[in-house]
Design an enzyme around this catalytic site. Structure first.
Site: not given
Ligand code: DX5
Ligand code: ZN
Length: 224
Positions: A7, A32, A34, A36, A65, A67, A136, A174-175
């Site tokens: 990610s 990946h 993210d 947001m 992804h 969000m 998640m 993820d997470g």
């Molecule tokens: C969080 C993201 C993740 C994030 C995960 O909202 O969707 O993809 O990058 O980070 P780590 O692996 O550090 O938990």
């Molecule tokens: Zn993510």
């Protein structure tokens, strides 16, 4: 098949091409991304222009992804930018089935994401039309949070349902996926492993991606 999805949220945004390359050299096979919007989650990251730039520096599939609120409005732009997989949150879609069909209609692989507080039962009706289900294991918005153990139960449930319903969606997590949790998620049935801080946090993404993948593959062999 186990795959590691670095990610880039935890990467150095000023050197994204190098960061992607390093994770790829360490065995990452899908990137990946993210996205947001500061509304659905309390953080802002990037959008289609960055995806378009990433497209120029890697041949790996880009897993976006989303969000964001109103994802339907942006799906065409992600397709134009070169995204390969796009996932939308159950919690952000008023008409989830329509959003997933829109992603597929634009030639991308549709995925659905569920937050920690959303039960697997909520998405059973659309499991037949998704390429991947993203569980998640933290509340979305930030990297570096702690893994929520209850997520393992949801991963196991999705694996059982896939068998029961005769479907082929892939299970992504993820997470908080890191050296101490990756074995647990693989044992539970996850095969697409997203990792941000565990890959980029210590400044050696090639080494840390490789180690994470090694641990994941060792756990997968135990299960088999
Ligand atoms: C969080 C993201 C993740 C994030 C995960 O909202 O969707 O993809 O990058 O980070 P780590 O692996 O550090 O938990
Ligand atoms: Zn993510």
């Amino acid at each position: 098949m186990i795959e590691l999805l670095p990610s880039i949220l935890s990467a150095d945004f000023a050197h994204l091409a190098d960061e992607v390359q390093a994770a790829e050299n360490g065995g990452g096979t899908v990137i990946h991304v993210d996205v947001m919007d500061g509304h659905f989650v309390p953080n802002i990251t990037l959008g289609p222009p960055v995806v378009k730039s990433l497209r120029k520096v890697t041949h790996l599939p880009l897993d976006c992804h989303l969000m964001i609120e109103n994802p339907d409005e942006f799906i065409p732009a992600f397709a134009d930018a070169g995204a390969n997989w796009v996932s939308v949150h159950y919690e952000a879609c008023r008409h989830l089935h329509r959003s997933l069909e829109l992603i597929a209609h634009h030639g991308m692989q549709p995925g659905v994401v569920i937050n920690p507080a959303t039960p697997v039962e909520a998405i059973i009706p659309i499991l037949g039309i998704v390429h991947h289900v993203l569980v998640m294991s933290v509340n979305p918005g930030f990297g570096g949070q702690s893994f929520i153990p209850y997520s393992l139960k949801k991963i196991r449930q999705l694996k059982e349902l896939r068998q029961e319903l005769g479907l082929s969606y892939r299970i992504e997590v993820d997470g908080g996926v890191a050296h101490d949790t990756v074995g647990l998620v693989v044992e539970a049935g996850a095969e697409l492993l997203v990792a941000g801080s565990a890959v980029y946090g210590a400044g050696n993404p090639k080494r840390d991606a490789r180690e994470l993948l090694r641990l994941a593959q060792a756990a997968a062999e135990q299960v088999a």
